[in-house]
Design an enzyme around this catalytic site. Structure first.
Site, PDB file in Angstrom:
ATOM      1  N   ALA A  32       0.861  -1.202   0.000  1.00 49.09           N
ATOM      2  CA  ALA A  32       0.000   0.000   0.000  1.00 49.09           C
ATOM      3  C   ALA A  32       0.890   1.243   0.000  1.00 49.09           C
ATOM      4  CB  ALA A  32      -0.964  -0.006   1.180  1.00 49.09           C
ATOM      5  N   HIS A  34       2.965   4.635  -0.391  1.00 48.94           N
ATOM      6  CA  HIS A  34       2.733   6.085  -0.479  1.00 48.94           C
ATOM      7  C   HIS A  34       4.103   6.744  -0.483  1.00 48.94           C
ATOM      8  CE1 HIS A  34       3.670   5.999   3.784  1.00 48.94           C
ATOM      9  NE2 HIS A  34       2.662   5.148   4.000  1.00 48.94           N
ATOM     10  N   GLY A  36       5.848   8.051   1.684  1.00 54.31           N
ATOM     11  CA  GLY A  36       6.741   7.639   2.777  1.00 54.31           C
ATOM     12  C   GLY A  36       7.574   6.429   2.362  1.00 54.31           C
ATOM     13  N   HIS A  37       6.888   5.411   1.806  1.00 53.65           N
ATOM     14  CA  HIS A  37       7.622   4.226   1.328  1.00 53.65           C
ATOM     15  C   HIS A  37       8.603   4.614   0.226  1.00 53.65           C
ATOM     16  CE1 HIS A  37       3.750   2.254   2.739  1.00 53.65           C
ATOM     17  NE2 HIS A  37       4.663   1.551   3.391  1.00 53.65           N
ATOM     18  N   GLY A 148      10.815   3.907   8.461  1.00 55.99           N
ATOM     19  CA  GLY A 148      10.279   5.265   8.598  1.00 55.99           C
ATOM     20  C   GLY A 148      10.222   5.669  10.068  1.00 55.99           C
ATOM     21  N   ASP A 151       7.110   5.352  12.634  1.00 56.20           N
ATOM     22  CA  ASP A 151       7.025   4.249  13.583  1.00 56.20           C
ATOM     23  C   ASP A 151       8.276   4.297  14.467  1.00 56.20           C
ATOM     24  OD1 ASP A 151       4.580   2.745  12.588  1.00 56.20           O
ATOM     25  OD2 ASP A 151       5.752   2.905  10.762  1.00 56.20           O
ATOM     26  N   SER A 186       0.395   7.494   5.783  1.00 54.63           N
ATOM     27  CA  SER A 186       0.212   6.157   6.342  1.00 54.63           C
ATOM     28  C   SER A 186      -0.674   5.366   5.395  1.00 54.63           C
ATOM     29  CB  SER A 186      -0.487   6.264   7.708  1.00 54.63           C
ATOM     30  OG  SER A 186      -1.029   5.008   8.079  1.00 54.63           O
TER      31      SER A 186
HETATM   32  O1  PAF Z   1       6.437  -0.859   9.193  1.00 51.01           O
HETATM   33  C1  PAF Z   1       5.957  -1.844   8.571  1.00 51.01           C
HETATM   34  O2  PAF Z   1       5.420  -1.731   7.478  1.00 51.01           O
HETATM   35  C2  PAF Z   1       6.023  -3.223   9.199  1.00 51.01           C
HETATM   36  O3  PAF Z   1       5.888  -3.147  10.582  1.00 51.01           O
HETATM   37  C3  PAF Z   1       7.298  -4.002   8.828  1.00 51.01           C
HETATM   38  C4  PAF Z   1       8.540  -3.306   9.347  1.00 51.01           C
HETATM   39  C5  PAF Z   1       7.376  -4.145   7.314  1.00 51.01           C
HETATM   40  C6  PAF Z   1       7.245  -5.409   9.425  1.00 51.01           C
HETATM   41  O4  PAF Z   1       6.146  -6.115   8.977  1.00 51.01           O
END
Ligand code: PAF
Length: 288
Positions: A32, A34, A36-37, A148, A151, A186
């Site tokens: 999913a 966005h 951020g990723h 990120g 978290d 998010s």
């Molecule tokens: O931050 C996330 O998307 C998840 O917690 C991770 C680090 C991929 C582990 O499943």
């Protein structure tokens, strides 16, 4: 970009690339995608010869009443976005590849996981995260793994397990990416309807207020967290927590001196959202 489903195939592709002396960057994700990723992928692309993105909605980190079933999934869209960022390998295994029949091991990071999201979501959440991240680090064996800062607690948990288990990887935390009105990006923002989307900006606005107070010399944690609570109350949001915590061990901070993590979690409409700022005191007593 290659899409890879199995651990042996992934290991072989990484080994092949290692022969050329390429460093390996891993971006662990649940998809999913966005901005951020994408910012994590860009950081990985800039610094490494081989970029691996894992896409795995990890069932063990979702509580019984959480959104595992409805978590947004669109592999085709995610794959196109990763490819556009120059990702080399998209590791998208089935659950049975990661948790085969008889899987019986769990990684528990004590202390750090007792508070904030660990207290709110239950201890099993971070056990699930720690276990899957340890597995991904062992499978991919990256030089650097990118997470990120939204978290923030997850980053600390991962850093601690890497240190405690002597894993040979550097953990890089990348800045929170925000929408133009400040809402932290998010994957769960898709759950927000128009009203909840407007309400949700109160999280960052409250954190901004607290940061301004800190910059003006306010040190008292109750006053700083109070600023966030006030903004949330104004938006009709009941927080799960608003806490000022030590940046390294998450112990409670009662008086800001130097830097500390101000973290918030709240349910807004159908989404559970988290956000944080690192607060800096105007005039640190320790001279930091
Ligand atoms: O931050 C996330 O998307 C998840 O917690 C991770 C680090 C991929 C582990 O499943």
């Amino acid at each position: 970009m290659r899409i890879i489903r199995t651990i042996p195939e992934l290991r072989a592709a990484v080994a092949e690339s290692r022969k050329t002396g390429a460093s390996v960057g891993l971006v662990p994700t649940m998809g999913a995608f966005h901005e951020g990723h994408l910012s994590l992928m860009r950081a990985a692309r800039k610094a490494n010869g081989l970029v691996v993105v894992s896409l795995f909605v990890n069932p063990t980190q979702f509580g019984a009443n959480e959104d595992l079933g409805s978590y947004p999934r669109d592999e085709e869209r995610d794959a196109a976005m990763a490819e556009a960022e120059g990702v080399d390998l998209l590791f998208a295994p089935d659950a049975s590849e990661i948790y085969p029949e008889g899987f019986a091991t769990s990684i528990h990071v004590s202390g750090l996981t007792d508070v904030l999201d660990g207290a709110s979501r239950g201890a099993l959440h971070f056990d699930g995260v720690a276990t899957v991240v340890t597995k991904l680090l062992n499978i991919v064996t990256p030089d650097v793994a990118y997470f990120g800062q939204k978290d923030a607690q997850q980053v600390l948990v991962v850093r601690r397990l890497v240190r405690d288990l002597n894993l040979d990887v550097r953990i890089e935390a990348c800045p929170i990416v925000r929408e133009s009105d400040g809402l932290a990006m998010s994957s769960r923002n898709v759950y927000l309807d128009a009203d909840a989307r407007r309400q949700a900006t109160a999280l960052n606005r409250g954190l901004d207020d607290a940061a301004a107070l800190a910059a003006s010399g306010v040190r008292d944690a109750a006053t700083l967290t109070g600023a966030v609570r006030r903004m949330l109350a104004h938006a009709d949001i009941e927080p799960e927590y608003v806490e000022l915590r030590d940046l390294d061990d998450l112990s409670p901070v009662t008086e800001l001196d130097g830097e500390a993590l101000l973290a918030v979690a709240a349910r807004v409409g159908a989404a559970r959202l988290i956000d944080n700022h690192i607060l800096r005191s105007a005039d640190p007593r320790g001279g930091a």
